[in-house]
Design a protein around this motif. Structure first.
Motif, PDB file in Angstrom:
ATOM      1  N   GLY A 198       0.826  -1.217   0.000  1.00 36.36           N
ATOM      2  CA  GLY A 198       0.000   0.000   0.000  1.00 36.36           C
ATOM      3  C   GLY A 198       0.854   1.259   0.000  1.00 36.36           C
ATOM      4  N   ASP A 199       1.881   1.262   0.826  1.00 32.86           N
ATOM      5  CA  ASP A 199       2.787   2.414   0.868  1.00 32.86           C
ATOM      6  C   ASP A 199       3.576   2.530  -0.426  1.00 32.86           C
ATOM      7  OD1 ASP A 199       1.923   2.968   3.431  1.00 32.86           O
ATOM      8  OD2 ASP A 199       3.635   2.019   4.411  1.00 32.86           O
ATOM      9  N   ALA A 200       3.951   1.400  -0.998  1.00 30.83           N
ATOM     10  CA  ALA A 200       4.681   1.413  -2.266  1.00 30.83           C
ATOM     11  C   ALA A 200       3.808   2.018  -3.367  1.00 30.83           C
ATOM     12  CB  ALA A 200       5.107  -0.004  -2.650  1.00 30.83           C
ATOM     13  N   LEU A 201       2.554   1.634  -3.399  1.00 32.69           N
ATOM     14  CA  LEU A 201       1.633   2.167  -4.404  1.00 32.69           C
ATOM     15  C   LEU A 201       1.397   3.661  -4.190  1.00 32.69           C
ATOM     16  CD1 LEU A 201      -0.049   1.442  -6.854  1.00 32.69           C
ATOM     17  CD2 LEU A 201      -1.917   0.858  -5.325  1.00 32.69           C
ATOM     18  N   ALA A 202       1.265   4.082  -2.939  1.00 33.82           N
ATOM     19  CA  ALA A 202       1.065   5.508  -2.652  1.00 33.82           C
ATOM     20  C   ALA A 202       2.272   6.327  -3.098  1.00 33.82           C
ATOM     21  CB  ALA A 202       0.808   5.712  -1.160  1.00 33.82           C
ATOM     22  N   LEU A 203       3.478   5.853  -2.812  1.00 31.77           N
ATOM     23  CA  LEU A 203       4.680   6.571  -3.248  1.00 31.77           C
ATOM     24  C   LEU A 203       4.747   6.620  -4.769  1.00 31.77           C
ATOM     25  CD1 LEU A 203       7.352   8.032  -2.712  1.00 31.77           C
ATOM     26  CD2 LEU A 203       8.460   5.781  -2.612  1.00 31.77           C
ATOM     27  N   ALA A 204       4.467   5.513  -5.413  1.00 27.58           N
ATOM     28  CA  ALA A 204       4.504   5.487  -6.874  1.00 27.58           C
ATOM     29  C   ALA A 204       3.467   6.446  -7.461  1.00 27.58           C
ATOM     30  CB  ALA A 204       4.271   4.059  -7.386  1.00 27.58           C
ATOM     31  N   ARG A 205       2.299   6.558  -6.821  1.00 31.48           N
ATOM     32  CA  ARG A 205       1.290   7.508  -7.295  1.00 31.48           C
ATOM     33  C   ARG A 205       1.785   8.941  -7.177  1.00 31.48           C
ATOM     34  NH1 ARG A 205      -3.627   5.943  -4.041  1.00 31.48           N
ATOM     35  NH2 ARG A 205      -3.091   3.781  -4.116  1.00 31.48           N
ATOM     36  N   TRP A 206       2.463   9.252  -6.070  1.00 28.95           N
ATOM     37  CA  TRP A 206       3.001  10.611  -5.905  1.00 28.95           C
ATOM     38  C   TRP A 206       4.066  10.900  -6.952  1.00 28.95           C
ATOM     39  CZ3 TRP A 206       1.582  14.875  -3.589  1.00 28.95           C
ATOM     40  CH2 TRP A 206       0.667  14.808  -2.535  1.00 28.95           C
ATOM     41  N   LEU A 207       4.868   9.920  -7.257  1.00 33.82           N
ATOM     42  CA  LEU A 207       5.960  10.152  -8.198  1.00 33.82           C
ATOM     43  C   LEU A 207       5.506  10.142  -9.651  1.00 33.82           C
ATOM     44  CD1 LEU A 207       8.767   8.055  -6.463  1.00 33.82           C
ATOM     45  CD2 LEU A 207       8.469  10.542  -6.428  1.00 33.82           C
ATOM     46  N   THR A 208       4.572   9.258  -9.992  1.00 30.07           N
ATOM     47  CA  THR A 208       4.150   9.152 -11.397  1.00 30.07           C
ATOM     48  C   THR A 208       2.954  10.033 -11.720  1.00 30.07           C
ATOM     49  OG1 THR A 208       2.655   7.288 -10.995  1.00 30.07           O
ATOM     50  CG2 THR A 208       4.961   6.771 -11.595  1.00 30.07           C
ATOM     51  N   GLY A 209       2.128  10.301 -10.742  1.00 33.06           N
ATOM     52  CA  GLY A 209       0.991  11.182 -10.955  1.00 33.06           C
ATOM     53  C   GLY A 209      -0.320  10.507 -11.279  1.00 33.06           C
ATOM     54  N   ASN A 210      -0.326   9.198 -11.466  1.00 32.70           N
ATOM     55  CA  ASN A 210      -1.615   8.535 -11.667  1.00 32.70           C
ATOM     56  C   ASN A 210      -1.550   7.068 -11.271  1.00 32.70           C
ATOM     57  OD1 ASN A 210      -1.291   6.728 -14.046  1.00 32.70           O
ATOM     58  ND2 ASN A 210      -0.844   8.631 -15.131  1.00 32.70           N
ATOM     59  N   ALA A 211      -2.728   6.534 -10.998  1.00 36.87           N
ATOM     60  CA  ALA A 211      -2.829   5.189 -10.447  1.00 36.87           C
ATOM     61  C   ALA A 211      -2.387   4.103 -11.426  1.00 36.87           C
ATOM     62  CB  ALA A 211      -4.259   4.923  -9.974  1.00 36.87           C
ATOM     63  N   ALA A 212      -2.737   4.234 -12.690  1.00 36.23           N
ATOM     64  CA  ALA A 212      -2.386   3.191 -13.661  1.00 36.23           C
ATOM     65  C   ALA A 212      -0.869   3.070 -13.811  1.00 36.23           C
ATOM     66  CB  ALA A 212      -3.031   3.479 -15.007  1.00 36.23           C
ATOM     67  N   ASP A 213      -0.195   4.204 -13.946  1.00 40.19           N
ATOM     68  CA  ASP A 213       1.263   4.171 -14.046  1.00 40.19           C
ATOM     69  C   ASP A 213       1.882   3.652 -12.755  1.00 40.19           C
ATOM     70  OD1 ASP A 213       0.963   5.208 -16.571  1.00 40.19           O
ATOM     71  OD2 ASP A 213       1.594   7.242 -16.027  1.00 40.19           O
ATOM     72  N   ALA A 214       1.306   4.045 -11.634  1.00 41.95           N
ATOM     73  CA  ALA A 214       1.823   3.603 -10.340  1.00 41.95           C
ATOM     74  C   ALA A 214       1.732   2.082 -10.202  1.00 41.95           C
ATOM     75  CB  ALA A 214       1.065   4.278  -9.200  1.00 41.95           C
ATOM     76  N   GLU A 215       0.630   1.510 -10.682  1.00 37.48           N
ATOM     77  CA  GLU A 215       0.486   0.057 -10.631  1.00 37.48           C
ATOM     78  C   GLU A 215       1.555  -0.630 -11.471  1.00 37.48           C
ATOM     79  OE1 GLU A 215      -3.575  -0.574 -11.767  1.00 37.48           O
ATOM     80  OE2 GLU A 215      -4.334   0.148  -9.828  1.00 37.48           O
ATOM     81  N   ASP A 216       1.847  -0.076 -12.643  1.00 35.81           N
ATOM     82  CA  ASP A 216       2.914  -0.635 -13.482  1.00 35.81           C
ATOM     83  C   ASP A 216       4.259  -0.561 -12.768  1.00 35.81           C
ATOM     84  OD1 ASP A 216       1.069  -1.109 -15.479  1.00 35.81           O
ATOM     85  OD2 ASP A 216       1.639   0.646 -16.686  1.00 35.81           O
ATOM     86  N   VAL A 217       4.516   0.590 -12.151  1.00 34.15           N
ATOM     87  CA  VAL A 217       5.787   0.781 -11.440  1.00 34.15           C
ATOM     88  C   VAL A 217       5.907  -0.192 -10.278  1.00 34.15           C
ATOM     89  CG1 VAL A 217       7.027   2.384  -9.919  1.00 34.15           C
ATOM     90  CG2 VAL A 217       6.159   3.177 -12.125  1.00 34.15           C
ATOM     91  N   VAL A 218       4.850  -0.340  -9.495  1.00 32.90           N
ATOM     92  CA  VAL A 218       4.904  -1.242  -8.339  1.00 32.90           C
ATOM     93  C   VAL A 218       5.061  -2.686  -8.800  1.00 32.90           C
ATOM     94  CG1 VAL A 218       3.618  -2.130  -6.350  1.00 32.90           C
ATOM     95  CG2 VAL A 218       3.723   0.329  -6.774  1.00 32.90           C
ATOM     96  N   GLN A 219       4.428  -3.040  -9.890  1.00 31.49           N
ATOM     97  CA  GLN A 219       4.605  -4.400 -10.419  1.00 31.49           C
ATOM     98  C   GLN A 219       6.073  -4.624 -10.790  1.00 31.49           C
ATOM     99  OE1 GLN A 219       2.071  -5.400 -13.718  1.00 31.49           O
ATOM    100  NE2 GLN A 219       2.784  -7.514 -13.761  1.00 31.49           N
ATOM    101  N   ASP A 220       6.674  -3.670 -11.502  1.00 35.29           N
ATOM    102  CA  ASP A 220       8.095  -3.783 -11.853  1.00 35.29           C
ATOM    103  C   ASP A 220       8.965  -3.831 -10.595  1.00 35.29           C
ATOM    104  OD1 ASP A 220       7.374  -3.691 -14.512  1.00 35.29           O
ATOM    105  OD2 ASP A 220       8.127  -1.651 -14.860  1.00 35.29           O
ATOM    106  N   ALA A 221       8.621  -2.991  -9.619  1.00 32.88           N
ATOM    107  CA  ALA A 221       9.392  -2.952  -8.379  1.00 32.88           C
ATOM    108  C   ALA A 221       9.283  -4.278  -7.624  1.00 32.88           C
ATOM    109  CB  ALA A 221       8.923  -1.801  -7.495  1.00 32.88           C
ATOM    110  N   CYS A 222       8.119  -4.887  -7.642  1.00 32.03           N
ATOM    111  CA  CYS A 222       7.946  -6.178  -6.965  1.00 32.03           C
ATOM    112  C   CYS A 222       8.760  -7.268  -7.650  1.00 32.03           C
ATOM    113  CB  CYS A 222       6.468  -6.562  -6.907  1.00 32.03           C
ATOM    114  SG  CYS A 222       5.556  -5.655  -5.652  1.00 32.03           S
ATOM    115  N   ILE A 223       8.829  -7.204  -8.956  1.00 28.17           N
ATOM    116  CA  ILE A 223       9.657  -8.174  -9.687  1.00 28.17           C
ATOM    117  C   ILE A 223      11.119  -7.999  -9.279  1.00 28.17           C
ATOM    118  CG2 ILE A 223      10.531  -8.780 -11.980  1.00 28.17           C
ATOM    119  CD1 ILE A 223       7.645  -8.125 -13.013  1.00 28.17           C
TER     120      ILE A 223
END
Length: 179
Positions: A19-44
């Motif tokens: 949840g915190d990872a997704l919130a940070l990614a949203r702040w950095l990328t600016g939208n939820a869809a991009d944040a989900e992609d980033v968190v998926q890559d980060a989890c990998i």
């Protein structure tokens, strides 16, 4: 380590902080869809590196991976001049995840005022220069320590404190709050 042990370690270290990872990614990328992609890559990346995790603050470790992945993803997928930030709705998610809550509104007027205040704060944070915004979000929204932020950003702790003080000062000035 066996595959099962690595999977258990990943579950213990990474999953509680998604949840915190997704919130940070949203702040950095600016939208939820991009944040989900980033968190998926980060989890990998986190899964690939879980055997090298040396212990310590798992949240800071994961958020560092998310931050680095965000910037790599944005460099690859966005024009350099484009900049976006997340929204303060992430605060509700983070507060719920940490067992706290934000104050309840007393009625429609209070709700309207709170939305206006949120929009003003959101705009003021968005207007901050990137190093100040990033430091402010990591400290005041994600709750990382100065030491963790310094390690994450690879800057001295004094730089973190200076950036945070400047960010808070700029926010106060923008919002008309006396220091």
């Amino acid at each position: 380590m066996s595959d099962r042990a690595l999977a258990e370690r990943f579950s213990d270290v990474v999953l509680p902080h998604l949840g915190d990872a997704l919130a940070l990614a949203r702040w950095l990328t600016g939208n939820a869809a991009d944040a989900e992609d980033v968190v998926q890559d980060a989890c990998i990346k986190a899964h690939a590196g879980i055997s090298g995790y040396a212990g310590g603050n798992a949240r800071a470790w994961l958020l560092t991976i998310v931050r680095n992945t965000s910037y790599t993803w944005m460099a690859r997928n966005r024009p350099r001049a484009m900049m976006a930030v997340g929204d303060l709705g992430d605060l509700d998610d983070m507060a719920a995840a940490h067992g706290t809550s934000l104050p309840d509104e007393d009625g429609p007027e209070a709700s309207l005022i709170a939305r206006a205040d949120t929009a003003a704060l959101e705009a003021a944070i968005a207007a901050l220069p990137q190093p100040f915004r990033e430091t402010l979000v990591l400290r005041d929204i994600n709750g990382l320590s100065y030491r963790e932020i310094a390690a994450m950003l690879d800057v001295p702790m004094g730089t973190v404190m200076s950036r945070l003080a400047r960010a808070r000062g700029l926010l106060a000035s923008e919002l008309g709050i006396a220091p």
